[in-house]
Scaffold this motif. Sequence first.
Motif, PDB file in Angstrom:
ATOM      1  N   GLU A   1     -23.326 103.971 -42.326  1.00  0.00           N
ATOM      2  CA  GLU A   1     -23.644 104.864 -41.279  1.00  0.00           C
ATOM      3  C   GLU A   1     -23.087 104.896 -40.026  1.00  0.00           C
ATOM      4  OE1 GLU A   1     -26.563 107.913 -40.460  1.00  0.00           O
ATOM      5  OE2 GLU A   1     -26.669 107.026 -42.375  1.00  0.00           O
ATOM      6  N   MET A   2     -22.801 103.439 -39.592  1.00  0.00           N
ATOM      7  CA  MET A   2     -22.102 103.450 -38.409  1.00  0.00           C
ATOM      8  C   MET A   2     -20.584 103.515 -38.211  1.00  0.00           C
ATOM      9  SD  MET A   2     -23.657  99.400 -37.151  1.00  0.00           S
ATOM     10  CE  MET A   2     -23.091  98.758 -38.800  1.00  0.00           C
ATOM     11  N   TYR A   3     -20.133 103.269 -39.647  1.00  0.00           N
ATOM     12  CA  TYR A   3     -18.495 103.724 -39.785  1.00  0.00           C
ATOM     13  C   TYR A   3     -18.409 105.141 -40.001  1.00  0.00           C
ATOM     14  CZ  TYR A   3     -16.573  98.884 -40.390  1.00  0.00           C
ATOM     15  OH  TYR A   3     -16.194  97.551 -40.094  1.00  0.00           O
ATOM     16  N   ARG A   4     -19.507 105.767 -40.502  1.00  0.00           N
ATOM     17  CA  ARG A   4     -19.275 107.129 -40.703  1.00  0.00           C
ATOM     18  C   ARG A   4     -19.560 107.922 -39.312  1.00  0.00           C
ATOM     19  NH1 ARG A   4     -19.723 111.230 -44.564  1.00  0.00           N
ATOM     20  NH2 ARG A   4     -19.293 113.243 -43.617  1.00  0.00           N
TER      21      ARG A   4
ATOM     22  N   GLU B   1      -7.422  96.847 -39.697  1.00  0.00           N
ATOM     23  CA  GLU B   1      -8.756  96.416 -40.514  1.00  0.00           C
ATOM     24  C   GLU B   1      -9.582  97.798 -40.805  1.00  0.00           C
ATOM     25  OE1 GLU B   1     -11.201  93.923 -37.993  1.00  0.00           O
ATOM     26  OE2 GLU B   1      -9.763  92.481 -37.803  1.00  0.00           O
ATOM     27  N   LEU B   2      -9.273  98.745 -39.836  1.00  0.00           N
ATOM     28  CA  LEU B   2      -9.758 100.103 -40.065  1.00  0.00           C
ATOM     29  C   LEU B   2      -9.015 100.828 -41.029  1.00  0.00           C
ATOM     30  CD1 LEU B   2     -10.707 101.093 -36.513  1.00  0.00           C
ATOM     31  CD2 LEU B   2     -12.169 100.621 -37.955  1.00  0.00           C
ATOM     32  N   ASN B   3      -7.788 100.507 -41.272  1.00  0.00           N
ATOM     33  CA  ASN B   3      -6.790 101.255 -42.256  1.00  0.00           C
ATOM     34  C   ASN B   3      -7.194 100.682 -43.599  1.00  0.00           C
ATOM     35  OD1 ASN B   3      -5.500 103.027 -40.827  1.00  0.00           O
ATOM     36  ND2 ASN B   3      -4.199 101.715 -39.936  1.00  0.00           N
ATOM     37  N   ALA B   4      -7.725  99.423 -43.615  1.00  0.00           N
ATOM     38  CA  ALA B   4      -7.970  98.661 -44.902  1.00  0.00           C
ATOM     39  C   ALA B   4      -9.429  99.168 -45.415  1.00  0.00           C
ATOM     40  CB  ALA B   4      -8.048  97.126 -44.514  1.00  0.00           C
ATOM     41  N   ILE B   5     -10.337  99.909 -44.739  1.00  0.00           N
ATOM     42  CA  ILE B   5     -11.332 100.031 -45.089  1.00  0.00           C
ATOM     43  C   ILE B   5     -11.529 101.388 -45.968  1.00  0.00           C
ATOM     44  CG2 ILE B   5     -14.042 100.548 -44.413  1.00  0.00           C
ATOM     45  CD1 ILE B   5     -13.421  98.587 -42.037  1.00  0.00           C
TER      46      ILE B   5
ATOM     47  N   LEU C   1     -16.126 100.543 -49.219  1.00  0.00           N
ATOM     48  CA  LEU C   1     -15.599  99.409 -50.042  1.00  0.00           C
ATOM     49  C   LEU C   1     -16.294  98.035 -49.948  1.00  0.00           C
ATOM     50  CD1 LEU C   1     -13.107  98.817 -52.207  1.00  0.00           C
ATOM     51  CD2 LEU C   1     -11.868  98.276 -49.940  1.00  0.00           C
ATOM     52  N   PRO C   2     -16.726  97.464 -50.836  1.00  0.00           N
ATOM     53  CA  PRO C   2     -17.544  96.247 -50.386  1.00  0.00           C
ATOM     54  C   PRO C   2     -16.598  95.198 -49.696  1.00  0.00           C
ATOM     55  CG  PRO C   2     -17.673  96.693 -52.839  1.00  0.00           C
ATOM     56  CD  PRO C   2     -16.457  97.600 -52.150  1.00  0.00           C
ATOM     57  N   LYS C   3     -17.328  94.474 -48.731  1.00  0.00           N
ATOM     58  CA  LYS C   3     -16.588  93.791 -47.767  1.00  0.00           C
ATOM     59  C   LYS C   3     -15.741  92.523 -48.293  1.00  0.00           C
ATOM     60  CE  LYS C   3     -17.410  91.939 -43.303  1.00  0.00           C
ATOM     61  NZ  LYS C   3     -18.266  91.893 -42.127  1.00  0.00           N
TER      62      LYS C   3
ATOM     63  N   SER D   1     -11.732  88.551 -42.719  1.00  0.00           N
ATOM     64  CA  SER D   1     -12.843  89.287 -42.419  1.00  0.00           C
ATOM     65  C   SER D   1     -12.640  90.262 -41.595  1.00  0.00           C
ATOM     66  CB  SER D   1     -14.210  88.708 -42.095  1.00  0.00           C
ATOM     67  OG  SER D   1     -15.144  89.268 -41.993  1.00  0.00           O
ATOM     68  N   PRO D   2     -13.008  91.649 -41.620  1.00  0.00           N
ATOM     69  CA  PRO D   2     -12.645  92.468 -40.794  1.00  0.00           C
ATOM     70  C   PRO D   2     -13.660  92.657 -39.623  1.00  0.00           C
ATOM     71  CG  PRO D   2     -13.934  93.574 -42.502  1.00  0.00           C
ATOM     72  CD  PRO D   2     -13.759  92.088 -42.738  1.00  0.00           C
TER      73      PRO D   2
END
Length: 86
Positions: A1-4, A25-29, A42-44, A54-55
């Motif tokens: 939810e926060m990322y959205r 990091e943001l591009n990897a998610i 995507l799972p952490k 870790s991002p």
Amino acid sequence: EMYRTMADAVDKGLKLPNDRRLQAELNAIEYVITDDGVFRLLPKDEIRKKLGYSPDSADACALTFFAPVMPQFTDPYPEQLPTGAW
């Protein structure tokens, strides 16, 4: 939810810091929208494997978009303190 919520804010013009680590990091998610409309990241563990770390910067940034879900705190003792009490 926060990322959205963060992604929506960026789409509306929010400027993020010019930070290479945060950008990586943001591009990897990665995410998918499930058949029932749920925004799923995507799972952490997979993000860690992809980046090699870790991002944390992306998580910290996303946390600034956290909306509390608990009811607001209500002071059980609402009476005013005397002026100058502290």
